[in-house]
Write an enzyme that holds these catalytic residues in place. Sequence first.
Site, short mmCIF file in Angstrom:
data_model
loop_
_atom_site.label_atom_id
_atom_site.label_comp_id
_atom_site.label_asym_id
_atom_site.label_seq_id
_atom_site.Cartn_x
_atom_site.Cartn_y
_atom_site.Cartn_z
N CYS A 127 0.84 -1.20 0.00
CA CYS A 127 0.00 0.00 0.00
C CYS A 127 0.87 1.25 0.00
CB CYS A 127 -0.95 -0.02 1.21
SG CYS A 127 -2.35 1.09 1.01
N SER A 475 -4.10 12.26 -3.68
CA SER A 475 -3.93 10.85 -3.96
C SER A 475 -3.33 10.69 -5.35
CB SER A 475 -5.29 10.16 -3.91
OG SER A 475 -5.23 8.90 -4.50
#
Length: 572
Positions: A127, A475
């Site tokens: 991640c 993001s």
Amino acid sequence: MAKFNKNKLPSRHTTSGPDRAPHRSFYYAMNLTQEDVAKPFVGVVSTWNEAAPCNTALMRQAQSVKKGVTEADGTPREFCTITVTDGIAMGHEGMKSSLISREVIADSTELTVRGHSYDALVGVAGCDKSLPGLMMAMCRLNVPSVFIYGGSILPGRYKGKDVTVVDVFEAVGQHSAGKISEKELTELELVACPSAGACGGQFTANTMACVSEAIGLALPYSSGTPAPYLERDKYAYLSGRAVMNLLEKKIRPRNIVTIKSLENAAVIVAATGGSTNAALHLPAIANECGIKFDLMDVAKIFKKTPYLADLKPGGKYVAKDMFEAGGVPIILKTLYEGGYIHGDCMTVTGKTMKENLETVKFNDDQKVIRRHNNPLSPNGGVVGLKGNLAPEGAIVKIAGLKNLKFTGKARCFDTEELAFDAVQNKKYKDGDVIVIRYEGPKGGPGMREMLSTTAAIYGQGKGETVALITDGRFSGATRGFCVGHVGPEAFVGGPIALLKNGDIIDIDANKGTINVRLTLKELNTRKKKWKPKKINFGSGTLWKYAQTVGSSFKGATTHPGAKKETKCYADI
């Protein structure tokens, strides 16, 4: 065993001589033999947990790493560390924990290796922050190390199209704009994420996975295979064998991570239209090696790199498609042929980048990746900006953008929640520059990502009609005219803190500028009237982070790095 002399390795402190009999007894309690204890100890760290699909396939792969270590005459010692998964932390206070988790991952890995005197390290991560966190730990400890990505998720299918979690975030905006029903939103969310693995577009996890190969810390092709495919386990096994080869040849991370390999890493980010977060993580990795490589150094590379891979969110394809097209090596190969990649950098294969690429042939029978002389655009997908609104710099992702200039009136919000509410209730106009401040590393604290807000704007069809600037982050999945990492941040009195509603802001991604139409005199007058805000947290990890974290310009690091190092762990 002759090839490994324990007298020169850190694990001698826990396994060698009569004084260490109590230490060895613990290892025998775990079914190790005397032969096992006499071998080099290799930490095998994964960020396995059940927080999100990014992490659920990692423990399986760690077993294959251990097998590789064992068969190459090492003794693997498995441990796990944390992750904070952005997709679930997104859009609420949980996101304050995300960037901080990068430091905790690096710090906890360092402490585990130091505390138990391991000789080498293999890291398996899946991640966004866990990838740079483990690479930072490898460079900090400087023991022979190999990184391996846990792999990407398979694409979901909805109404005959490949979809990712970003489609769900953007569907929230479409739902609030009345473009889709709640039933359609539910149908999409149920099919968007069909397997284990990290988000499938060229978001931060896949960006940093590409970086791991380009920077030389991961085996060629190892970042491409999707998480559910058992072929991943082959690369995990080979990574375990590779770390023992590095230990034998005394090749360490700081032999691999140099200014040239950092430049290679920045090149792959730009060529794949990757995440703006790389401009935060590459300086942080550089810091661990004592190398100056800041936001604007990264941006200079971005500016001169051709954009070659047509990947979501700016393009059409996902990580699985890039893997099937030939993976990171064919991108590196064409970039090398075009003179964009340094070939003389050492890698974890024990060979140079040039040697690794010798047998790689470009695959012309695919549509995902272009050759260097036939790019999607001549500049990289990410651009650095500087000006009176961001004296330290800022960054914008231009992959997929039609217009590279924007002028509009500031609409200021002091938290992301206030901005998101305004967007959801459509309390903004075409031409506005939405300003989200006090979300920087110190001010947040934790420098939150703004995907919920940017995706809602995009979902409402306003991705090209408004701009958004923040001292926080975006993001890797963000698209639209969104400027992040504005520094200095508002919390320390940067110019973004001095903006008022209606101020005219000019952004030009062609020239690399971001300015507010205010005189220096006016900015100074406002600065004198500005009052610092109190930190939102008076205790705990977030408070502690805010005391030590530096500017996003230098990677939002929390310690001085190798430049101030007095003793390298690997040499204890």
